[in-house]
Design a protein around this motif. Structure first.
Motif, PDB file in Angstrom:
ATOM      1  N   UNK A 178       0.916  -1.277  -0.022  1.00 36.94           N
ATOM      2  CA  UNK A 178      -0.047  -0.162   0.196  1.00 36.94           C
ATOM      3  C   UNK A 178       0.924   1.359  -0.019  1.00 36.94           C
ATOM      4  N   UNK A 179       2.084   1.099   0.429  1.00 40.02           N
ATOM      5  CA  UNK A 179       2.898   2.249   0.431  1.00 40.02           C
ATOM      6  C   UNK A 179       2.672   2.997   1.770  1.00 40.02           C
ATOM      7  N   UNK A 180       1.991   2.708   2.587  1.00 34.34           N
ATOM      8  CA  UNK A 180       1.495   3.257   3.933  1.00 34.34           C
ATOM      9  C   UNK A 180       2.272   2.581   5.163  1.00 34.34           C
ATOM     10  N   UNK A 181       2.940   3.255   5.945  1.00 33.06           N
ATOM     11  CA  UNK A 181       3.442   2.770   7.273  1.00 33.06           C
ATOM     12  C   UNK A 181       2.278   2.607   8.196  1.00 33.06           C
ATOM     13  N   UNK A 182       2.921   1.606   9.135  1.00 36.33           N
ATOM     14  CA  UNK A 182       1.907   1.317  10.339  1.00 36.33           C
ATOM     15  C   UNK A 182       1.525   2.740  11.219  1.00 36.33           C
ATOM     16  N   UNK A 183       2.551   3.805  11.148  1.00 42.23           N
ATOM     17  CA  UNK A 183       2.121   4.820  11.942  1.00 42.23           C
ATOM     18  C   UNK A 183       1.273   5.572  11.410  1.00 42.23           C
ATOM     19  N   UNK A 184       0.874   5.555  10.004  1.00 42.48           N
ATOM     20  CA  UNK A 184      -0.263   6.339   9.436  1.00 42.48           C
ATOM     21  C   UNK A 184      -1.486   5.768   9.508  1.00 42.48           C
ATOM     22  N   UNK A 185      -1.738   4.425  10.029  1.00 50.74           N
ATOM     23  CA  UNK A 185      -2.879   3.680  10.236  1.00 50.74           C
ATOM     24  C   UNK A 185      -3.656   4.525  10.960  1.00 50.74           C
ATOM     25  N   UNK A 186      -4.959   4.721  10.741  1.00 54.12           N
ATOM     26  CA  UNK A 186      -5.767   5.385  11.849  1.00 54.12           C
ATOM     27  C   UNK A 186      -6.709   4.621  12.631  1.00 54.12           C
ATOM     28  N   UNK A 187      -6.861   3.328  12.042  1.00 58.22           N
ATOM     29  CA  UNK A 187      -7.737   2.424  13.053  1.00 58.22           C
ATOM     30  C   UNK A 187      -7.565   0.958  12.463  1.00 58.22           C
ATOM     31  N   UNK A 188      -8.040   0.194  13.116  1.00 58.79           N
ATOM     32  CA  UNK A 188      -7.963  -1.655  12.518  1.00 58.79           C
ATOM     33  C   UNK A 188      -9.152  -2.043  12.673  1.00 58.79           C
ATOM     34  N   UNK A 189      -9.548  -2.603  11.511  1.00 63.33           N
ATOM     35  CA  UNK A 189     -10.961  -3.470  11.397  1.00 63.33           C
ATOM     36  C   UNK A 189     -10.587  -4.968  11.220  1.00 63.33           C
ATOM     37  N   UNK A 190     -11.469  -5.890  12.112  1.00 65.21           N
ATOM     38  CA  UNK A 190     -11.083  -7.204  12.126  1.00 65.21           C
ATOM     39  C   UNK A 190     -12.503  -7.914  12.046  1.00 65.21           C
ATOM     40  N   UNK A 191     -12.376  -9.138  11.314  1.00 61.47           N
ATOM     41  CA  UNK A 191     -13.588  -9.835  11.438  1.00 61.47           C
ATOM     42  C   UNK A 191     -13.498 -10.609  12.544  1.00 61.47           C
ATOM     43  N   UNK A 192     -14.650 -10.286  13.385  1.00 64.02           N
ATOM     44  CA  UNK A 192     -15.074 -10.888  14.842  1.00 64.02           C
ATOM     45  C   UNK A 192     -15.916 -12.166  14.744  1.00 64.02           C
ATOM     46  N   UNK A 193     -16.653 -12.331  13.552  1.00 58.82           N
ATOM     47  CA  UNK A 193     -17.325 -13.216  13.369  1.00 58.82           C
ATOM     48  C   UNK A 193     -18.184 -13.309  12.395  1.00 58.82           C
ATOM     49  N   UNK A 194     -19.037 -14.370  11.881  1.00 58.14           N
ATOM     50  CA  UNK A 194     -19.217 -15.639  12.275  1.00 58.14           C
ATOM     51  C   UNK A 194     -17.986 -16.301  11.427  1.00 58.14           C
ATOM     52  N   UNK A 195     -17.550 -17.492  11.947  1.00 57.30           N
ATOM     53  CA  UNK A 195     -16.583 -18.204  11.645  1.00 57.30           C
ATOM     54  C   UNK A 195     -15.899 -19.218  12.523  1.00 57.30           C
ATOM     55  N   UNK A 196     -14.582 -19.986  11.877  1.00 57.26           N
ATOM     56  CA  UNK A 196     -14.101 -20.902  13.053  1.00 57.26           C
ATOM     57  C   UNK A 196     -13.400 -20.149  14.399  1.00 57.26           C
ATOM     58  N   UNK A 197     -13.774 -20.286  15.608  1.00 60.28           N
ATOM     59  CA  UNK A 197     -13.314 -19.751  16.451  1.00 60.28           C
ATOM     60  C   UNK A 197     -11.998 -19.524  16.810  1.00 60.28           C
ATOM     61  N   UNK A 198     -11.031 -20.778  16.433  1.00 59.27           N
ATOM     62  CA  UNK A 198      -9.665 -20.584  16.697  1.00 59.27           C
ATOM     63  C   UNK A 198      -9.121 -19.823  15.390  1.00 59.27           C
ATOM     64  N   UNK A 199      -9.758 -19.843  14.297  1.00 59.07           N
ATOM     65  CA  UNK A 199      -9.213 -18.921  13.233  1.00 59.07           C
ATOM     66  C   UNK A 199      -9.506 -17.242  13.594  1.00 59.07           C
ATOM     67  N   UNK A 200     -10.705 -16.975  14.013  1.00 57.29           N
ATOM     68  CA  UNK A 200     -10.961 -15.925  14.258  1.00 57.29           C
ATOM     69  C   UNK A 200     -10.403 -15.114  15.596  1.00 57.29           C
TER      70      UNK A 200
END
Length: 343
Positions: free
Chosen positions: A66-88
């Motif tokens: 992306x050409x973006x550094x981690x310090x430039x990231x404003x927020x994180x979105x992550x899949x919380x469900x549904x799915x395999x619990x261990x994978x999530x």
């Protein structure tokens, strides 16, 4: 807003960097298909271990691409469900770790909600719209009024369409995952070659059922071992695919008629199927309905789609449901609960 999105609900380790929930700067997916093919399906424990091995390299690659550094990231979105619990849990742990280390907010996203909104990565869509979500674990019709505002119009009462594709593929001796192989074989087959049922076609509801269709294929194969009927495998695949797609299109047409909505989104892994795309396109054209089907890469599991609702929830400071517990079962009608409390 620059959002780092993470998806680990099943057997793909994915990360993406998306600007303002619309512009994809990078989208990286590490597939485990070859690993699980040996077992004929996803093995949860193996999937979880593979996610642990892949999550850091995949996130690093997404940031680099992306050409973006981690310090430039404003927020994180992550899949919380549904799915395999261990994978999530692997994805959730990574997201929370990044959030804590960088002092940026993290929000959980419903995997199906991400599919519902994936088309926004290609074009804007006016609300409300009807959405058909078809995947290995889900076959649902939703009315979509806005982000976080969904109502179920119909759903499978047994197998999901994608699950039926994979099980039928196994019945006829194809390797995992079988859905794409059935689609390929169906292209040169006769869709009327084998007579198969259309379950629940005229029951008056918008619900689906595919277990009976799967059983009908099994019975046909058992009665015609080693191709004794003279019917080529291509015809059986074409007939099965035609039955599934006809039911999906018929129920979708019913939902369009009952709601009066003139916009339709088709999403989920099975939306890659050429037969379904063709059937739905004919339906939309015949009824003057605006049709939106994302590119195949956005129909399959990916992290970029997670950023669409993720950016909204981060911007609106909407609380993540149940803290950061993995939610292997998370119906969309529970999404509204997260609006009850602001972060």
């Amino acid at each position: 807003m620059l959002v780092l999105a993470i998806e680990t609900s099943c057997d793909e380790t994915a990360a993406a960097v998306v600007r303002d929930g619309r512009t994809v700067l990078s989208s990286i997916v590490a597939s485990q298909v070859a690993i699980h093919a040996e077992y004929g399906g996803v093995v949860p424990e193996i999937a979880s271990r593979r996610h642990l091995e892949s999550i850091v390299p995949v996130v690093e690659e997404a940031l680099s691409a992306s050409g973006v550094s981690l310090s430039e990231i404003n927020g994180v979105a992550v899949t919380q469900g549904p799915g395999l619990v261990g994978a999530l849990l692997v994805g959730i742990a990574a997201a929370r770790g990044i959030g804590a280390a960088m002092s940026i907010p993290v929000t959980g996203v419903n995997h199906i909600e991400a599919h519902l909104l994936a088309a926004f990565l290609e074009q804007e869509i006016e609300f409300p719209y009807l959405a058909l979500v078809v995947s290995g674990g889900h076959t649902h019709l939703y009315r979509v009024e806005g982000v976080g505002r969904y109502s179920i119009l119909g759903q499978t009462i047994d197998d999901a369409a994608g699950e039926a594709f994979d099980k039928v593929a196994k019945i006829v001796g194809l390797t995992y995952p079988g859905g794409a192989l059935i689609d390929r074989l169906a292209a040169s087959g006769d869709p009327k070659g084998v007579k198969l049922p259309r379950p629940l076609l005229h029951d008056g509801s918008c619900n689906f059922s595919f277990s009976g269709l799967k059983t009908a294929v099994l019975n046909w194969v058992q009665k015609n071992p080693d191709g004794k009927s003279g019917q080529p495998l291509q015809d059986l695949c074409a007939s099965f695919q035609s039955a599934v797609c006809e039911v999906l299109a018929f129920k979708t047409a019913m939902a369009l008629e009952r709601t009066g909505i003139r916009r339709l989104v088709v999403a989920g892994g099975v939306a890659c199927n050429s037969g379904l795309r063709r059937e739905i396109s004919v339906l939309a054209a015949s009824r003057g309905v605006e049709l939106y089907i994302p590119a195949p890469a956005l129909c399959a599991d990916n992290a970029a789609m997670v950023a669409v609702p993720g950016e909204y929830y981060l911007s609106e400071r909407v609380a993540t449901i149940n803290g950061f517990d993995a939610l292997p079962s998370w119906p969309l009608d529970r999404i509204k609960a997260r609006f009850a409390e602001r972060a």
